[in-house]
Design an enzyme around this catalytic site. Sequence first.
Site, mmCIF file in Angstrom:
data_model
loop_
_atom_site.group_PDB
_atom_site.id
_atom_site.type_symbol
_atom_site.label_atom_id
_atom_site.label_comp_id
_atom_site.label_asym_id
_atom_site.label_seq_id
_atom_site.Cartn_x
_atom_site.Cartn_y
_atom_site.Cartn_z
ATOM 1 N N HIS A 145 -5.197 2.422 -6.474
ATOM 2 C CA HIS A 145 -4.699 3.368 -5.462
ATOM 3 C C HIS A 145 -5.818 4.204 -4.870
ATOM 4 O O HIS A 145 -5.739 5.422 -4.761
ATOM 5 C CB HIS A 145 -3.608 4.255 -6.061
ATOM 6 C CG HIS A 145 -2.741 4.902 -5.022
ATOM 7 N ND1 HIS A 145 -2.080 4.180 -4.070
ATOM 8 C CD2 HIS A 145 -2.422 6.189 -4.797
ATOM 9 C CE1 HIS A 145 -1.404 5.009 -3.287
ATOM 10 N NE2 HIS A 145 -1.600 6.235 -3.707
ATOM 11 N N ASP A 203 -2.298 -1.946 -3.871
ATOM 12 C CA ASP A 203 -3.051 -0.708 -4.030
ATOM 13 C C ASP A 203 -2.234 0.264 -4.873
ATOM 14 O O ASP A 203 -2.698 1.348 -5.201
ATOM 15 C CB ASP A 203 -3.369 -0.103 -2.659
ATOM 16 C CG ASP A 203 -4.269 1.118 -2.753
ATOM 17 O OD1 ASP A 203 -5.274 1.058 -3.491
ATOM 18 O OD2 ASP A 203 -3.966 2.133 -2.107
ATOM 19 N N ILE A 250 0.830 -1.207 0.000
ATOM 20 C CA ILE A 250 0.000 0.000 0.000
ATOM 21 C C ILE A 250 0.866 1.259 0.000
ATOM 22 O O ILE A 250 0.358 2.351 0.210
ATOM 23 C CB ILE A 250 -0.994 0.023 1.178
ATOM 24 C CG1 ILE A 250 -0.265 0.070 2.519
ATOM 25 C CG2 ILE A 250 -1.937 -1.156 1.110
ATOM 26 C CD1 ILE A 250 -1.160 0.362 3.703
ATOM 27 N N SER A 251 2.160 1.097 -0.226
ATOM 28 C CA SER A 251 3.050 2.264 -0.163
ATOM 29 C C SER A 251 3.263 2.876 -1.537
ATOM 30 O O SER A 251 2.512 3.755 -1.945
ATOM 31 C CB SER A 251 4.363 1.891 0.515
ATOM 32 O OG SER A 251 4.947 0.751 -0.081
ATOM 33 N N ARG A 252 4.248 2.417 -2.268
ATOM 34 C CA ARG A 252 4.538 2.873 -3.625
ATOM 35 C C ARG A 252 4.887 1.646 -4.456
ATOM 36 O O ARG A 252 5.501 0.698 -3.962
ATOM 37 C CB ARG A 252 5.704 3.865 -3.657
ATOM 38 C CG ARG A 252 5.375 5.193 -3.007
ATOM 39 C CD ARG A 252 4.425 5.998 -3.904
ATOM 40 N NE ARG A 252 4.041 7.248 -3.319
ATOM 41 C CZ ARG A 252 2.827 7.497 -2.823
ATOM 42 N NH1 ARG A 252 1.900 6.568 -2.814
ATOM 43 N NH2 ARG A 252 2.540 8.672 -2.332
ATOM 44 N N GLU A 290 1.780 3.424 -12.800
ATOM 45 C CA GLU A 290 0.387 3.476 -12.381
ATOM 46 C C GLU A 290 -0.391 4.304 -13.393
ATOM 47 O O GLU A 290 -0.036 5.473 -13.583
ATOM 48 C CB GLU A 290 0.320 4.123 -10.995
ATOM 49 C CG GLU A 290 -0.745 3.580 -10.123
ATOM 50 C CD GLU A 290 -0.555 3.991 -8.663
ATOM 51 O OE1 GLU A 290 -0.678 3.117 -7.817
ATOM 52 O OE2 GLU A 290 -0.278 5.171 -8.407
#
Length: 144
Positions: free
Chosen positions: A108, A84, A58-60, A89
């Site tokens: 995200h 996420d 869920i970070s990068r 992206e």
Amino acid sequence: RKEQEERAVGATYCEKMDSLLQQADFVMVVVSLTPQTRNLIGKREMELMKPTATLINISRGAVVDQEALVAALQTGVIRAAALDVTYPEPLPRDHALLKLKNIIITPHLGIKTDKATYMITEEAVENILAALNGLPVPNEVLPS
């Protein structure tokens, strides 16, 4: 770290990441993207994980080596993943991650709930009012 809270929930502190990877059923990656954390979770780290483990990022996106993740998911090195975030992206439509059945990818928006939106707005208003009144900003982010 609060040892009393760890005991209360049956958590075990792992001083080294390798130890955590070997023991955890779920590994959630929650770090900033820096030169030190780029590809923090790669082939070696996934091979340390249990074959029944799930990796959650869920970070990068660039914190996880996505090529290594594809291979780990295809060969059963780990059971599943939930992302996420990705790199890039959004992922290209033909990306190998999108063809796997043992992964969940969200665009995200894990924080896009009514409650989270309300809390973020409330926090922003508090920060603005403090700044306008010459008071310390409660949630100021300072450069490191």
